[in-house]
Write a protein that holds these residues in place. Structure first.
Motif, PDB file in Angstrom:
ATOM      1  N   GLU A  33       0.854  -1.191   0.000  1.00 45.53           N
ATOM      2  CA  GLU A  33       0.000   0.000   0.000  1.00 45.53           C
ATOM      3  C   GLU A  33       0.888   1.239   0.000  1.00 45.53           C
ATOM      4  N   GLY A  34       0.601   2.149  -0.945  1.00 46.34           N
ATOM      5  CA  GLY A  34       1.445   3.324  -1.114  1.00 46.34           C
ATOM      6  C   GLY A  34       1.377   4.311   0.047  1.00 46.34           C
ATOM      7  N   ARG A  35       0.234   4.366   0.697  1.00 46.25           N
ATOM      8  CA  ARG A  35       0.079   5.288   1.831  1.00 46.25           C
ATOM      9  C   ARG A  35       0.612   4.645   3.113  1.00 46.25           C
ATOM     10  N   GLY A  36       0.810   5.500   4.120  1.00 46.13           N
ATOM     11  CA  GLY A  36       1.321   4.995   5.401  1.00 46.13           C
ATOM     12  C   GLY A  36       0.320   4.134   6.144  1.00 46.13           C
ATOM     13  N   LEU A  50     -23.395   0.574   4.578  1.00 48.00           N
ATOM     14  CA  LEU A  50     -23.496  -0.743   3.978  1.00 48.00           C
ATOM     15  C   LEU A  50     -24.936  -0.757   3.483  1.00 48.00           C
ATOM     16  N   HIS A  51     -25.138  -0.320   2.248  1.00 48.54           N
ATOM     17  CA  HIS A  51     -26.538  -0.136   1.830  1.00 48.54           C
ATOM     18  C   HIS A  51     -26.966  -1.203   0.847  1.00 48.54           C
ATOM     19  N   GLY A  52     -28.275  -1.292   0.688  1.00 49.02           N
ATOM     20  CA  GLY A  52     -28.839  -2.384  -0.108  1.00 49.02           C
ATOM     21  C   GLY A  52     -29.052  -2.029  -1.562  1.00 49.02           C
ATOM     22  N   LEU A  66     -26.928  -8.599  -4.432  1.00 44.69           N
ATOM     23  CA  LEU A  66     -25.614  -8.956  -3.881  1.00 44.69           C
ATOM     24  C   LEU A  66     -25.334  -8.115  -2.627  1.00 44.69           C
ATOM     25  N   MET A  67     -25.645  -6.823  -2.695  1.00 44.96           N
ATOM     26  CA  MET A  67     -25.383  -5.933  -1.559  1.00 44.96           C
ATOM     27  C   MET A  67     -26.220  -6.359  -0.347  1.00 44.96           C
ATOM     28  N   CYS A  68     -27.479  -6.729  -0.592  1.00 43.55           N
ATOM     29  CA  CYS A  68     -28.349  -7.134   0.528  1.00 43.55           C
ATOM     30  C   CYS A  68     -27.840  -8.425   1.156  1.00 43.55           C
ATOM     31  N   ALA A 211      -5.061  -3.866  -7.419  1.00 48.60           N
ATOM     32  CA  ALA A 211      -6.310  -3.424  -6.780  1.00 48.60           C
ATOM     33  C   ALA A 211      -6.121  -1.971  -6.350  1.00 48.60           C
ATOM     34  N   ALA A 212      -5.611  -1.143  -7.276  1.00 47.41           N
ATOM     35  CA  ALA A 212      -5.202   0.229  -6.934  1.00 47.41           C
ATOM     36  C   ALA A 212      -6.336   1.234  -7.041  1.00 47.41           C
ATOM     37  N   GLY A 213      -7.604   0.769  -7.112  1.00 47.13           N
ATOM     38  CA  GLY A 213      -8.757   1.682  -7.129  1.00 47.13           C
ATOM     39  C   GLY A 213      -8.658   2.646  -8.289  1.00 47.13           C
ATOM     40  N   GLY A 315     -13.725  11.954  -3.346  1.00 50.03           N
ATOM     41  CA  GLY A 315     -13.154  10.660  -3.725  1.00 50.03           C
ATOM     42  C   GLY A 315     -13.555  10.342  -5.155  1.00 50.03           C
ATOM     43  N   LEU A 316     -12.919   9.330  -5.728  1.00 49.21           N
ATOM     44  CA  LEU A 316     -13.216   8.942  -7.109  1.00 49.21           C
ATOM     45  C   LEU A 316     -13.755   7.526  -7.146  1.00 49.21           C
ATOM     46  N   ARG A 317     -14.911   7.355  -7.788  1.00 54.76           N
ATOM     47  CA  ARG A 317     -15.438   5.997  -7.970  1.00 54.76           C
ATOM     48  C   ARG A 317     -14.678   5.353  -9.134  1.00 54.76           C
ATOM     49  N   PRO A 318     -13.983   4.242  -8.880  1.00 57.53           N
ATOM     50  CA  PRO A 318     -13.215   3.607  -9.974  1.00 57.53           C
ATOM     51  C   PRO A 318     -14.095   2.646 -10.772  1.00 57.53           C
ATOM     52  N   ILE A 319     -14.926   3.186 -11.659  1.00 58.92           N
ATOM     53  CA  ILE A 319     -15.918   2.349 -12.361  1.00 58.92           C
ATOM     54  C   ILE A 319     -15.350   1.897 -13.714  1.00 58.92           C
ATOM     55  N   LYS A 353     -18.312  -2.034  -4.615  1.00 57.84           N
ATOM     56  CA  LYS A 353     -18.758  -1.125  -3.558  1.00 57.84           C
ATOM     57  C   LYS A 353     -18.060  -1.522  -2.262  1.00 57.84           C
ATOM     58  N   LEU A 354     -18.056  -0.586  -1.335  1.00 55.69           N
ATOM     59  CA  LEU A 354     -17.618  -0.914   0.023  1.00 55.69           C
ATOM     60  C   LEU A 354     -18.387  -2.159   0.490  1.00 55.69           C
ATOM     61  N   THR A 355     -19.690  -2.157   0.241  1.00 55.09           N
ATOM     62  CA  THR A 355     -20.580  -3.229   0.702  1.00 55.09           C
ATOM     63  C   THR A 355     -20.195  -4.590   0.121  1.00 55.09           C
TER      64      THR A 355
HETATM   65  C1  LIG Z   1     -17.987   9.602  -2.678  1.00 54.27           C
HETATM   66  C2  LIG Z   1     -18.163   8.110  -2.614  1.00 54.27           C
HETATM   67  C3  LIG Z   1     -19.103   7.556  -1.744  1.00 54.27           C
HETATM   68  C4  LIG Z   1     -19.267   6.182  -1.678  1.00 54.27           C
HETATM   69  N1  LIG Z   1     -20.141   5.670  -0.760  1.00 54.27           N
HETATM   70  C5  LIG Z   1     -20.287   4.339  -0.651  1.00 54.27           C
HETATM   71  C6  LIG Z   1     -21.133   3.782   0.361  1.00 54.27           C
HETATM   72  O1  LIG Z   1     -21.694   4.492   1.208  1.00 54.27           O
HETATM   73  N2  LIG Z   1     -21.293   2.438   0.388  1.00 54.27           N
HETATM   74  C7  LIG Z   1     -20.662   1.605  -0.496  1.00 54.27           C
HETATM   75  O2  LIG Z   1     -20.894   0.396  -0.425  1.00 54.27           O
HETATM   76  N3  LIG Z   1     -19.810   2.096  -1.442  1.00 54.27           N
HETATM   77  C8  LIG Z   1     -19.601   3.440  -1.535  1.00 54.27           C
HETATM   78  N4  LIG Z   1     -18.727   3.962  -2.465  1.00 54.27           N
HETATM   79  C9  LIG Z   1     -18.010   3.050  -3.384  1.00 54.27           C
HETATM   80  C10 LIG Z   1     -16.809   2.364  -2.746  1.00 54.27           C
HETATM   81  O3  LIG Z   1     -16.503   2.841  -1.486  1.00 54.27           O
HETATM   82  C11 LIG Z   1     -15.558   2.479  -3.549  1.00 54.27           C
HETATM   83  O4  LIG Z   1     -15.785   2.023  -4.838  1.00 54.27           O
HETATM   84  C12 LIG Z   1     -14.435   1.677  -2.885  1.00 54.27           C
HETATM   85  O5  LIG Z   1     -14.157   2.189  -1.611  1.00 54.27           O
HETATM   86  C13 LIG Z   1     -13.192   1.731  -3.700  1.00 54.27           C
HETATM   87  O6  LIG Z   1     -12.207   1.015  -2.988  1.00 54.27           O
HETATM   88  P1  LIG Z   1     -10.859   0.628  -3.676  1.00 54.27           P
HETATM   89  O7  LIG Z   1     -10.124  -0.257  -2.752  1.00 54.27           O
HETATM   90  O8  LIG Z   1     -11.126   0.139  -5.064  1.00 54.27           O
HETATM   91  O9  LIG Z   1     -10.091   2.043  -3.866  1.00 54.27           O
HETATM   92  P2  LIG Z   1      -9.240   2.875  -2.790  1.00 54.27           P
HETATM   93  O10 LIG Z   1      -9.903   2.921  -1.471  1.00 54.27           O
HETATM   94  O11 LIG Z   1      -8.914   4.171  -3.447  1.00 54.27           O
HETATM   95  O12 LIG Z   1      -7.931   2.000  -2.620  1.00 54.27           O
HETATM   96  C14 LIG Z   1      -6.894   1.936  -3.602  1.00 54.27           C
HETATM   97  C15 LIG Z   1      -5.571   1.922  -2.837  1.00 54.27           C
HETATM   98  O13 LIG Z   1      -4.524   1.668  -3.749  1.00 54.27           O
HETATM   99  C16 LIG Z   1      -3.390   2.397  -3.327  1.00 54.27           C
HETATM  100  N5  LIG Z   1      -2.499   2.541  -4.481  1.00 54.27           N
HETATM  101  C17 LIG Z   1      -2.764   3.167  -5.655  1.00 54.27           C
HETATM  102  N6  LIG Z   1      -1.678   3.076  -6.466  1.00 54.27           N
HETATM  103  C18 LIG Z   1      -0.730   2.360  -5.794  1.00 54.27           C
HETATM  104  C19 LIG Z   1       0.590   1.927  -6.112  1.00 54.27           C
HETATM  105  N7  LIG Z   1       1.161   2.219  -7.286  1.00 54.27           N
HETATM  106  N8  LIG Z   1       1.280   1.211  -5.173  1.00 54.27           N
HETATM  107  C20 LIG Z   1       0.731   0.905  -3.964  1.00 54.27           C
HETATM  108  N9  LIG Z   1      -0.517   1.302  -3.616  1.00 54.27           N
HETATM  109  C21 LIG Z   1      -1.237   2.016  -4.527  1.00 54.27           C
HETATM  110  C22 LIG Z   1      -3.964   3.720  -2.828  1.00 54.27           C
HETATM  111  O14 LIG Z   1      -3.082   4.367  -1.915  1.00 54.27           O
HETATM  112  C23 LIG Z   1      -5.259   3.264  -2.162  1.00 54.27           C
HETATM  113  O15 LIG Z   1      -5.151   3.072  -0.777  1.00 54.27           O
HETATM  114  C24 LIG Z   1     -18.514   5.321  -2.536  1.00 54.27           C
HETATM  115  C25 LIG Z   1     -17.566   5.877  -3.414  1.00 54.27           C
HETATM  116  C26 LIG Z   1     -17.379   7.255  -3.443  1.00 54.27           C
HETATM  117  C27 LIG Z   1     -16.347   7.828  -4.358  1.00 54.27           C
END
Ligand SMILES: Cc1cc2nc3c(=O)[nH]c(=O)nc-3n(C[C@H](O)[C@H](O)[C@H](O)COP(=O)(O)OP(=O)(O)OC[C@H]3O[C@@H](n4cnc5c(N)ncnc54)[C@H](O)[C@@H]3O)c2cc1C
Length: 436
Positions: A33-36, A50-52, A66-68, A211-213, A315-319, A353-355
């Motif tokens: 993980e790139g962050r601390g 955690l919504h349905g 799936l979420m439910c 899994a870098a979002g 934040g950015l939704r990685p869709i 999703k987080l869920t």
């Molecule tokens: C505004 C918002 C609200 C949302 N609300 C909800 C909600 O209420 N309920 C729900 O179910 N879902 C929700 N979602 C959707 C969901 O939370 C996200 O899709 C999910 O959290 C994305 O997680 P992730 O692990 O893919 O990305 P991230 O959490 O961004 O994790 C990716 C990680 O990769 C690391 N990384 C990137 N590049 C590198 C590299 N080169 N080397 C090492 N590490 C690296 C980053 O530091 C980061 O920690 C929401 C999304 C958004 C944007």
């Protein structure tokens, strides 16, 4: 450094879900993980629910189901991380989506109430809505629907996944950003990571997972893979200081966008917005216009809350990129196998999703196990809704278009039933007495 079975790049909820599943499968795993601290990017700025998937019911019932199911599972496994929250959905004169249609949508959502551990929804009069939600604008209010969702302790969930992965022997390396992936003979041989202070690390593994979002496109490109294409959607929340309201709220903002008010222990989150983000993922800022737009929308329903000091987070939704309207984008996760691009031991994942972190983790680990020549364990069968919504889920399994058509028909059926049989359960007392 040892030769790992699996190296995961990214420690958001997706990477941590994979970390936990890989531990359960007995893999020797390392997560970079790139962050601390893990879970500090997108995962830290969600609405915390955690919504349905109420919003996805009309066009993506499979994701809602799936979420439910995941809510049911986590309620069983970690009830301490969840808090049930009643949400009011007030409707004002002149809004396009009336109480009748919202009630019909809630009737459909009720089919999942058993799985979600939710009370069945009820209709509140405007007087009662203002009584249970002090500060709600009264002028023009026609009434409100009330229903349940679950608030999740996100840092607690992140910590529990870290602990589970480590307890199974997994290693978590925080503060190490992967900057290079070296390919040899159609495989990734090693990942190079840097700690930003001059430290460098080489990790060798039999399989690598990206899994870098929002950064997944960039990480795939490090290996020369171009199939991961994301449609990044920016989401901004206002974070309002002080005592939160007693319940959550969903209201219709300008342009018809649904906005949530999410109480947390010492503050309230309001949002999120949903706009295209065309720049690089690490160039993310909240403009004064976005912040003020949210504040004005909030002021139209909760003027007292909107007058308090606030900050904004984004934040950015990685869709995964697909064609079609942004409001109809599926929130399913997508697993990319890079074999077709000549990298036989490289997998990326995006969306979700987080869920749904757990099915995402299981799907990725199943792909990894196949690459290691092992057979993935069968998925446990989890019950789903019965009756018309159960049939709808079966239809949706035949494809998005079929699911959408069936869902529209079913919603129309619920709306007609409302007209013929009256508007359903009414009042806060009826809601509180609803089955769970
Ligand atoms: C505004 C918002 C609200 C949302 N609300 C909800 C909600 O209420 N309920 C729900 O179910 N879902 C929700 N979602 C959707 C969901 O939370 C996200 O899709 C999910 O959290 C994305 O997680 P992730 O692990 O893919 O990305 P991230 O959490 O961004 O994790 C990716 C990680 O990769 C690391 N990384 C990137 N590049 C590198 C590299 N080169 N080397 C090492 N590490 C690296 C980053 O530091 C980061 O920690 C929401 C999304 C958004 C944007």
């Amino acid at each position: 450094m040892p030769l790992y079975d699996l190296a995961i790049i990214g420690g958001g909820i997706a990477g941590l879900g994979i970390f936990e599943s890989a531990g359960r499968a007995g893999l020797r795993v390392v997560l970079l993980e790139g962050r601390g601290v893990p879970g500090r990017e997108t995962t830290a700025v969600t609405s915390g629910l955690l919504h349905g998937g109420l919003r996805y019911l009309p066009y993506d019932v499979a994701t809602s189901a799936l979420m439910c199911r995941e809510i049911a599972r986590l309620r069983g496994a970690r009830p301490d991380l969840l808090t049930r929250e009643a949400f009011l959905w007030p409707v004002y004169r002149g809004e396009r989506l009336g109480l009748g249609l919202i009630g019909a949508l809630q009737d459909e959502y009720d089919a999942f109430a058993g799985l979600r551990g939710a009370r069945r929804h009820a209709r509140l009069s405007s007087d009662e809505a203002v009584a249970v939600f002090p500060g709600l604008r009264r002028e023009g209010l026609l009434g409100a629907e009330v229903f349940d969702e679950w608030r999740v302790d996100v840092p607690g969930l992140v910590a529990s996944l870290v602990d589970a992965g480590r307890a199974a022997g997994g290693e978590l390396l925080t503060g190490w950003r992967v900057v290079a992936l070296s390919a040899r003979d159609g495989r990734i041989a090693a990942a190079t990571a840097e700690d930003g202070r001059g430290g460098r690390l080489e990790i060798e593994a039999r399989v690598f997972v990206n899994a870098a979002g929002p950064g997944a496109e960039k990480v795939a490109e490090l290996a020369g893979a171009s199939s991961v294409r994301l449609r990044l959607r920016k989401g901004v929340h206002l974070v309002v200081a002080g005592e939160p309201p007693p319940h959550g709220l969903i209201f219709t903002g300008p342009g018809g966008r649904r906005i949530g008010v999410y109480p947390r222990p010492t503050e309230t989150w309001v949002g999120p917005t949903d706009q295209a983000h065309d720049g690089p993922p690490d160039e993310l800022a909240v403009s004064e216009g976005e912040r003020e737009g949210l504040r004005l929308a909030l002021a139209a329903v909760l003027p007292g809350l909107a007058a308090r000091p606030c900050r904004a987070v984004a934040g950015l939704r990685p869709i995964p990129r697909r064609s079609g309207a942004a409001c109809l984008l599926s929130r399913e996760h997508h697993v990319f196998d890079h074999s077709a691009e000549g990298l036989s031991n490289f997998v990326s994942v995006a969306g979700g999703k987080l869920t749904t972190y757990r099915p995402l983790g299981e799907d990725v680990v199943a792909a990894v196990l196949r690459k290691l020549g092992r057979t993935p364990p069968p998925r446990p069968l989890v019950g789903g809704p019965r009756g018309p919504v159960g049939a709808l889920c079966a239809f949706a399994a035949r494809g998005r278009a079929v699911g959408m058509a069936a869902s529209t028909l079913l919603l129309a059926g619920y709306a007609v039933r409302r007209v013929l049989a009256g508007r359903g359960r009414a009042g806060w007392a009826a809601f509180e007495a609803g089955t769970r």
